[in-house]
Design a protein around this motif. Structure first.
Motif, PDB file in Angstrom:
ATOM      1  N   ARG A  80       0.131  -5.778   2.430  1.00  0.00           N
ATOM      2  CA  ARG A  80       1.148  -6.244   1.487  1.00  0.00           C
ATOM      3  C   ARG A  80       1.303  -5.278   0.315  1.00  0.00           C
ATOM      4  N   ALA A  81       0.169  -4.784  -0.196  1.00  0.00           N
ATOM      5  CA  ALA A  81       0.229  -3.865  -1.332  1.00  0.00           C
ATOM      6  C   ALA A  81       0.914  -2.561  -0.941  1.00  0.00           C
ATOM      7  N   ILE A  82       0.573  -2.035   0.212  1.00  0.00           N
ATOM      8  CA  ILE A  82       1.185  -0.772   0.655  1.00  0.00           C
ATOM      9  C   ILE A  82       2.663  -0.972   0.949  1.00  0.00           C
ATOM     10  N   ASP A  83       3.027  -2.098   1.554  1.00  0.00           N
ATOM     11  CA  ASP A  83       4.451  -2.381   1.788  1.00  0.00           C
ATOM     12  C   ASP A  83       5.226  -2.344   0.471  1.00  0.00           C
ATOM     13  N   GLY A  84       4.678  -2.985  -0.565  1.00  0.00           N
ATOM     14  CA  GLY A  84       5.347  -2.995  -1.861  1.00  0.00           C
ATOM     15  C   GLY A  84       5.402  -1.619  -2.486  1.00  0.00           C
ATOM     16  N   ALA A  85       4.312  -0.864  -2.386  1.00  0.00           N
ATOM     17  CA  ALA A  85       4.271   0.483  -2.975  1.00  0.00           C
ATOM     18  C   ALA A  85       5.298   1.392  -2.326  1.00  0.00           C
TER      19      ALA A  85
END
Length: 319
Positions: A26-31
């Protein structure tokens, strides 16, 4: 502009620091939404990233399984996390670019960074990594050749070398990919630490390289127009944590060096980022920017962030 973008650990984990597989994805998708926006504005991007939480997970597995299988060394941990994070970034960035109708290829490059075998850190390791253990647990890992220190009430903690990066060994491959039009993910976690041997070959070593220092080195190697260090705040601050705290906007290298000499930047947080940003400009780079991940496009285009330029550079914008 060609931008060397260094993503901090906050881009790879949940806001509370959770680093389970779903949290990381989720964090990488947002980044990658922010990285895709930067690319969509016409900038050429080379992307590097931290790997602290991921290596931390592997260290816990080492500890729990040490009585069954030998722990894997830190250079292996670096290689594994580069591959895993690179794979996750590839999928997320390709999807973000596709939603914007941007036709750009993405590649992840497993990258080695050369350090000096005579670096003092190898004889006097000081960089703490991983979690605290009991003496009994630590002794089991000491038997495998690791260095652990008694930290008092908290327990024992592993310490390793954090040597100065000298060369990103796989830069020629990186430049080839850039010339072919790829967005490249590279030098994750500062690169896999290696040293040169007497016969000219290289071998991995037990060390942790500061990823921001490698980013500064890499930015010069690829002739980046800007080094952007993405973190979780909009600016570096003066008098941080006091009632007189204030953001640093556009400054010259000389001004930033004065602030650093005054001890304005904590060694464990903003200090390494400021050091890397100054190194890039000191070495001939045009400008460095420190800002929040969600504002990287604004920062590159001169609207936000702590911007460090050479003492003779013209102003980008007024504050």
């Amino acid at each position: 502009m060609r931008v060397l973008l260094a993503l901090g650990g906050n881009a790879m984990t949940a806001p509370d620091g959770s680093a389970g597989p779903a949290d990381q994805q989720r964090a990488i998708d947002g980044a990658m939404e922010h990285v895709a926006e930067l690319i969509g504005h016409g900038h050429e991007v080379v992307l590097t990233h931290g790997n602290g939480p991921q290596v931390g997970n592997l260290l816990v597995k080492n500890e729990l399984a040490a009585h069954v299988v030998p722990p894997v060394p830190l250079d292996w941990c670096g290689a594994q996390t580069q591959g895993t994070i690179g794979y996750m970034i590839l999928g997320a960035l390709e999807a973000s670019l596709g939603r914007r109708g941007i036709d750009r290829r993405v590649a992840a490059l497993v990258t080695r960074t050369v350090v000096d075998a005579d670096d003092a850190g190898f004889t006097r390791p000081t960089k703490p990594i991983g979690r605290y253990l009991t003496r009994e647990q630590a002794c089991r890992l000491i038997d495998h050749g690791e260095t652990w220190q008694d930290r008092g009430a908290k327990g024992w903690r592993r310490v390793v070398a954090s040597p100065e990066p000298h060369e990103v060994l796989d830069t020629p491959a990186l430049l080839t990919l850039l010339e072919a039009g790829y967005v490249v993910v590279t030098a994750g976690g500062g690169g896999i630490p290696v040293v040169r041997t007497s016969d000219g070959t290289v071998r991995g070593v037990e060390a942790v390289i500061d990823k921001d220092l490698t980013a500064a080195l890499l930015a010069r190697a690829v002739a980046a127009d800007a080094l952007v260090i993405a973190t979780d705040v909009d600016h570096a601050m003066l008098d941080h944590g006091t009632p007189h705290a204030r953001p640093i906007g556009q400054v010259t290298l000389g001004q930033m060096e004065t602030y650093a000499a005054q001890g304005q930047f904590a060694s464990g947080s903003m200090g390494p980022k400021v050091d890397a940003a100054m190194r890039f400009v000191r070495g001939g780079g045009s400008r460095s920017v420190i800002t929040a991940l969600d504002r990287i496009t604004e920062a590159v285009e001169g609207h936000v962030g702590t911007v460090i330029e050479s003492d003779t550079a013209p102003a980008i914008f007024e504050r």
